[in-house]
Design a protein around this motif. Structure first.
Motif, PDB file in Angstrom:
ATOM      1  N   ARG A  38       0.862  -1.179   0.000  1.00 22.46           N
ATOM      2  CA  ARG A  38       0.000   0.000   0.000  1.00 22.46           C
ATOM      3  C   ARG A  38       0.896   1.226   0.000  1.00 22.46           C
ATOM      4  NH1 ARG A  38      -2.547  -3.347  -1.546  1.00 22.46           N
ATOM      5  NH2 ARG A  38      -4.493  -4.230  -0.805  1.00 22.46           N
ATOM      6  N   TYR A  39       0.575   2.173  -0.832  1.00 25.24           N
ATOM      7  CA  TYR A  39       1.494   3.295  -0.997  1.00 25.24           C
ATOM      8  C   TYR A  39       1.617   4.113   0.281  1.00 25.24           C
ATOM      9  CZ  TYR A  39       3.844   7.447  -2.558  1.00 25.24           C
ATOM     10  OH  TYR A  39       4.753   8.465  -2.683  1.00 25.24           O
ATOM     11  N   ARG A  40       2.848   4.377   0.631  1.00 28.53           N
ATOM     12  CA  ARG A  40       3.175   5.370   1.637  1.00 28.53           C
ATOM     13  C   ARG A  40       4.431   6.086   1.145  1.00 28.53           C
ATOM     14  NH1 ARG A  40       4.344   0.386   4.814  1.00 28.53           N
ATOM     15  NH2 ARG A  40       6.612   0.097   4.962  1.00 28.53           N
ATOM     16  N   ILE A  41       4.558   7.336   1.484  1.00 22.20           N
ATOM     17  CA  ILE A  41       5.705   8.100   0.996  1.00 22.20           C
ATOM     18  C   ILE A  41       6.987   7.434   1.461  1.00 22.20           C
ATOM     19  CG2 ILE A  41       6.908  10.311   1.104  1.00 22.20           C
ATOM     20  CD1 ILE A  41       4.196  11.644   1.550  1.00 22.20           C
ATOM     21  N   PRO A  42       7.870   7.054   0.543  1.00 19.46           N
ATOM     22  CA  PRO A  42       9.103   6.375   0.954  1.00 19.46           C
ATOM     23  C   PRO A  42       9.995   7.290   1.786  1.00 19.46           C
ATOM     24  CG  PRO A  42       8.681   6.071  -1.402  1.00 19.46           C
ATOM     25  CD  PRO A  42       7.750   7.141  -0.925  1.00 19.46           C
ATOM     26  N   ARG A  43      10.318   6.827   2.970  1.00 26.67           N
ATOM     27  CA  ARG A  43      11.219   7.559   3.852  1.00 26.67           C
ATOM     28  C   ARG A  43      12.563   6.860   4.005  1.00 26.67           C
ATOM     29  NH1 ARG A  43       8.868  12.422   3.655  1.00 26.67           N
ATOM     30  NH2 ARG A  43       6.733  12.407   4.462  1.00 26.67           N
ATOM     31  N   ARG A  44      12.516   5.515   3.969  1.00 28.42           N
ATOM     32  CA  ARG A  44      13.747   4.747   4.117  1.00 28.42           C
ATOM     33  C   ARG A  44      13.745   3.607   3.108  1.00 28.42           C
ATOM     34  NH1 ARG A  44      15.335   2.842   9.880  1.00 28.42           N
ATOM     35  NH2 ARG A  44      17.307   2.649   8.756  1.00 28.42           N
ATOM     36  N   MET A  45      14.829   3.497   2.369  1.00 30.43           N
ATOM     37  CA  MET A  45      14.971   2.439   1.377  1.00 30.43           C
ATOM     38  C   MET A  45      16.219   1.624   1.702  1.00 30.43           C
ATOM     39  SD  MET A  45      13.863   4.451  -2.155  1.00 30.43           S
ATOM     40  CE  MET A  45      15.224   5.620  -2.119  1.00 30.43           C
ATOM     41  N   VAL A  46      16.133   0.314   1.498  1.00 32.63           N
ATOM     42  CA  VAL A  46      17.271  -0.555   1.765  1.00 32.63           C
ATOM     43  C   VAL A  46      17.837  -1.048   0.438  1.00 32.63           C
ATOM     44  CG1 VAL A  46      15.791  -2.608   2.054  1.00 32.63           C
ATOM     45  CG2 VAL A  46      18.096  -2.564   3.057  1.00 32.63           C
ATOM     46  N   PHE A  47      19.170  -1.069   0.338  1.00 31.28           N
ATOM     47  CA  PHE A  47      19.849  -1.343  -0.921  1.00 31.28           C
ATOM     48  C   PHE A  47      20.938  -2.399  -0.685  1.00 31.28           C
ATOM     49  CE2 PHE A  47      21.364   1.190  -4.903  1.00 31.28           C
ATOM     50  CZ  PHE A  47      21.507   0.008  -5.598  1.00 31.28           C
ATOM     51  N   PRO A  48      20.595  -3.683  -0.756  1.00 29.29           N
ATOM     52  CA  PRO A  48      21.631  -4.720  -0.598  1.00 29.29           C
ATOM     53  C   PRO A  48      22.496  -4.822  -1.849  1.00 29.29           C
ATOM     54  CG  PRO A  48      19.502  -5.735  -1.027  1.00 29.29           C
ATOM     55  CD  PRO A  48      19.250  -4.262  -0.908  1.00 29.29           C
ATOM     56  N   ILE A  49      23.801  -4.886  -1.663  1.00 29.59           N
ATOM     57  CA  ILE A  49      24.739  -5.071  -2.767  1.00 29.59           C
ATOM     58  C   ILE A  49      25.789  -6.081  -2.338  1.00 29.59           C
ATOM     59  CG2 ILE A  49      24.420  -2.735  -3.680  1.00 29.59           C
ATOM     60  CD1 ILE A  49      27.051  -1.975  -2.365  1.00 29.59           C
ATOM     61  N   ASP A  50      26.503  -6.658  -3.289  1.00 26.43           N
ATOM     62  CA  ASP A  50      27.623  -7.520  -2.937  1.00 26.43           C
ATOM     63  C   ASP A  50      28.827  -7.150  -3.791  1.00 26.43           C
ATOM     64  OD1 ASP A  50      27.533  -8.836  -5.415  1.00 26.43           O
ATOM     65  OD2 ASP A  50      26.235 -10.416  -4.666  1.00 26.43           O
ATOM     66  N   TYR A  51      29.939  -7.808  -3.513  1.00 27.51           N
ATOM     67  CA  TYR A  51      31.186  -7.471  -4.177  1.00 27.51           C
ATOM     68  C   TYR A  51      31.410  -8.277  -5.448  1.00 27.51           C
ATOM     69  CZ  TYR A  51      32.403  -4.868   0.014  1.00 27.51           C
ATOM     70  OH  TYR A  51      32.403  -3.965   1.041  1.00 27.51           O
ATOM     71  N   GLY A  52      30.420  -9.038  -5.857  1.00 33.48           N
ATOM     72  CA  GLY A  52      30.573  -9.842  -7.053  1.00 33.48           C
ATOM     73  C   GLY A  52      30.159  -9.115  -8.318  1.00 33.48           C
ATOM     74  N   VAL A  53      29.872  -7.830  -8.225  1.00 34.11           N
ATOM     75  CA  VAL A  53      29.405  -7.076  -9.383  1.00 34.11           C
ATOM     76  C   VAL A  53      30.070  -5.701  -9.386  1.00 34.11           C
ATOM     77  CG1 VAL A  53      27.421  -6.160  -8.115  1.00 34.11           C
ATOM     78  CG2 VAL A  53      27.350  -6.247 -10.604  1.00 34.11           C
ATOM     79  N   SER A  54      30.404  -5.219 -10.561  1.00 39.37           N
ATOM     80  CA  SER A  54      30.994  -3.884 -10.676  1.00 39.37           C
ATOM     81  C   SER A  54      29.895  -2.839 -10.535  1.00 39.37           C
ATOM     82  CB  SER A  54      31.704  -3.726 -12.025  1.00 39.37           C
ATOM     83  OG  SER A  54      30.783  -3.876 -13.097  1.00 39.37           O
TER      84      SER A  54
END
Length: 265
Positions: A141-157
């Motif tokens: 359900r839409y709510r104004i985004p306040r916090r976003m999580v961004f998982p990344i790893d070292y296997g990609v440039s």
């Protein structure tokens, strides 16, 4: 901005379209609602005649009327498209033809699991089409985004162009980003400077986490409580697979209510 909304005219797809209009509330955008023959697997081949197409177009126009009522932006435009091509072929065609910046899909697969965010169609588009994709879970359900999580790893440039979409003015502009670095137990270099340099107008924090701990039901509960949206890199195949694979991914087993924005070049 040009937005392609893939719809099978279901409630899940309806929710995704509504979410997109609200997410882009302050941005001039042209929304193209695309209905594809593949989304009607139970209908006999002989039933796909002009009457069927006209019926689909009629329902799409009705949906456009609903989205116009939802939108308060006079610079929002809406068009409808019907195609009898395959999903990937039709989507790729209109991404190129309409110069699409963002694909929007509902994400549910009742036949596989009543709780999964990701269905076969959505995973196929994410992995085969290089366009930014917003996958909206059935219960999002839409709510104004306040916090976003961004998982990344070292296997990609990590390259600057991967973040272009987030650099656009008014794209969740007040949302902070928590970068979760996976695989950090074996690496010393940290790519956080990329995010500070390219997303200088955002509040960014960086956390490290062993890969073995990242994809668990416990972590999912934390995400649900603490964040409004998940960000992924489309080229980060390992993470996309761990989360989104239609049979083996975490979200094929566990309920999720967060929309997922997949960033491509």
């Amino acid at each position: 901005m040009n937005v392609l909304v893939l719809t099978d005219l279901s409630e899940v797809a309806k929710n995704a379209g509504s979410y997109a209009v609200q997410f882009l509330a302050d941005i001039p955008a042209h929304f193209f609602l695309l209905n594809i023959k593949l989304f009607h697997p139970d209908q006999p081949e002989t039933d796909f005649d002009n009457k069927t197409r006209d019926l689909a177009l009629g329902k799409l126009q009705q949906r456009v009327s609903e989205l116009k009522e939802l939108s308060a932006n006079k610079e929002h435009r809406f068009s409808v498209i019907y195609s009898e091509s395959d999903l990937v072929g039709a989507t790729r065609k209109f991404v190129e033809e309409k110069k699409i910046d963002l694909i929007v899909m509902g994400a549910a697969n009742k036949l596989h699991s009543p709780n999964t965010i990701i269905g076969n169609h959505t995973y196929e588009v994410i992995t085969k089409i290089k366009c930014n994709i917003l996958a909206v879970a059935e219960n999002s359900r839409y709510r104004i985004p306040r916090r976003m999580v961004f998982p990344i790893d070292y296997g990609v440039s990590l390259e600057h162009q991967n973040l272009r979409f987030l650099q656009r003015p008014q794209i969740a502009q007040n949302a902070g980003i928590t970068v979760v670095e996976l695989g950090c137990e074996t690496e010393t270099a940290r790519p956080e400077s990329l995010f500070f340099d390219q997303l200088h107008n955002r509040q960014i924090e960086t956390k490290q986490m062993p890969t073995s701990e990242a994809f668990s039901e416990g972590q999912l509960k934390v995400l649900q409580q603490d964040f409004d949206m998940i960000l992924l890199l489309g080229k980060n195949i390992n993470i996309c697979g761990e989360l989104l694979h239609t049979e083996q991914g975490l979200y094929s087993r566990v309920a999720n209510e967060l929309p997922i924005l997949v960033l491509h070049q």
